[in-house]
Design a protein around this motif. Structure first.
Motif, PDB file in Angstrom:
ATOM      1  N   ILE A  44      32.367  29.630  39.563  1.00 31.61           N
ATOM      2  CA  ILE A  44      32.629  30.379  40.797  1.00 31.61           C
ATOM      3  C   ILE A  44      32.992  29.419  41.922  1.00 31.61           C
ATOM      4  O   ILE A  44      32.271  28.453  42.181  1.00 31.61           O
ATOM      5  CB  ILE A  44      31.394  31.200  41.221  1.00 31.61           C
ATOM      6  N   ILE A  58      37.153  33.101  40.089  1.00 28.93           N
ATOM      7  CA  ILE A  58      36.217  33.210  38.966  1.00 28.93           C
ATOM      8  C   ILE A  58      36.889  32.700  37.702  1.00 28.93           C
ATOM      9  O   ILE A  58      38.010  33.112  37.371  1.00 28.93           O
ATOM     10  CB  ILE A  58      35.766  34.675  38.777  1.00 28.93           C
ATOM     11  N   ALA A  84      28.616  36.293  40.554  1.00 28.15           N
ATOM     12  CA  ALA A  84      30.026  36.575  40.807  1.00 28.15           C
ATOM     13  C   ALA A  84      30.244  38.052  41.114  1.00 28.15           C
ATOM     14  O   ALA A  84      31.131  38.411  41.893  1.00 28.15           O
ATOM     15  CB  ALA A  84      30.864  36.161  39.604  1.00 28.15           C
TER      16      ALA A  84
END
Length: 283
Positions: A44, A58, A84
């Motif tokens: 991330i 991501i 995330a």
């Protein structure tokens, strides 16, 4: 390149090459031309500055980005996909708008490394149920695979997949805040940031216009006397008038007088040569 002089030190005024400057920042055994920051490979990454899109970067496989982004690593036993998922939600976007800084100018929302810790987030450690964690990741993956990053300047409500994720998070928080309230507050906050930035830009342009006008006025004030000045006698007689040139010797004293009368003027030139006087009159 390594021998090119680096910028002079402000405190000591010391001169050194680029290699010497970088070598001083290198740990023992390191190579002077390699990046000084430690390289991180994570799943991330967040921009350090946002405009109207807040979506994180991501990566299914951990990747390394440059220092224009912040890397995000989950604590304890939290799966990176769960973290995330929150960063993908509209809750993160509103938190960033609320606690970020706008000191960069041009309407940019800055989220520096030291500011990330101040953001209000959902405590994912409270998710003890494995099925709840699975539901969260499933909702997030639906957003990642079926939608594009949300541009909040163009819409007032995100795609349905994002709404489902937001609704699930709000339900776990036990809050009375609705999706309508969440989205309206986010859009309003973003709009205020952009409006303030545009106003500053307009003020800057007005200041530049004032500066240009001041310069133009200064030039005009310098040139105007030259344009408005008159030469003698051309500016005082009609071009079709008959004129006669007079040659005055410099041996005597020359006097020129002007006698205005009823919109007209008589110019009298008198030259004194000893006891003799020569004169000329022009009307």
């Amino acid at each position: 390149m390594e021998k090119v002089p680096a910028k002079e030190k402000k405190q000591s005024g010391k001169h050194q090459t680029i290699r010497q400057a970088l070598q001083a920042q290198t740990s023992e055994g390191g190579t002077w031309y390699m990046p000084k920051a430690q390289l991180h490979e994570v799943n991330i990454w967040l921009r350090k500055a946002f405009n109207t899109v807040y979506s994180p970067f991501i990566f299914e496989k951990a990747a390394a980005l440059d220092q224009r982004c912040n890397y995000i690593v989950p604590k304890e036993s939290i799966d990176w996909r769960e973290l995330a998922a929150f960063l993908t939600s509209s809750l993160f976007a509103l938190s960033a708008e609320s606690f970020g800084a706008t000191s960069m100018g041009a309407g940019a929302l800055e989220l520096a490394t030291t500011q990330i810790h101040e953001l209000r987030t959902v405590d994912l450690r409270d998710l003890k149920d494995a099925s709840a964690k699975k539901d969260l990741v499933t909702l997030a993956e639906s957003v990642w695979t079926k939608t594009e990053p949300v541009n909040w300047e163009e819409i007032e409500r995100p795609p349905q997949e994002v709404q489902d994720l937001d609704k699930w998070l709000l339900s776990k928080m036990g809050t009375s805040v609705t999706l309508d309230r969440l989205y309206s507050d986010l859009v309003r906050t973003l709009s205020v940031r952009l409006t303030v930035a545009e106003d500053k830009n307009v003020q800057t342009k007005k200041g530049q216009q004032v500066d240009i006008a001041t310069v133009a006025r200064g030039v005009a004030e310098t040139v105007r006397p030259l344009l408005e000045s008159k030469s003698f006698p051309d500016a005082f007689i009609d071009r079709s008038s008959t004129t006669q040139s007079l040659d005055f010797s410099r041996a005597g004293k020359l006097e020129i007088e002007s006698h205005p009368m009823m919109g007209q003027s008589n110019a009298c030139c008198t030259e004194w040569i000893g006891r003799f006087v020569r004169g000329a009159v022009s009307t």
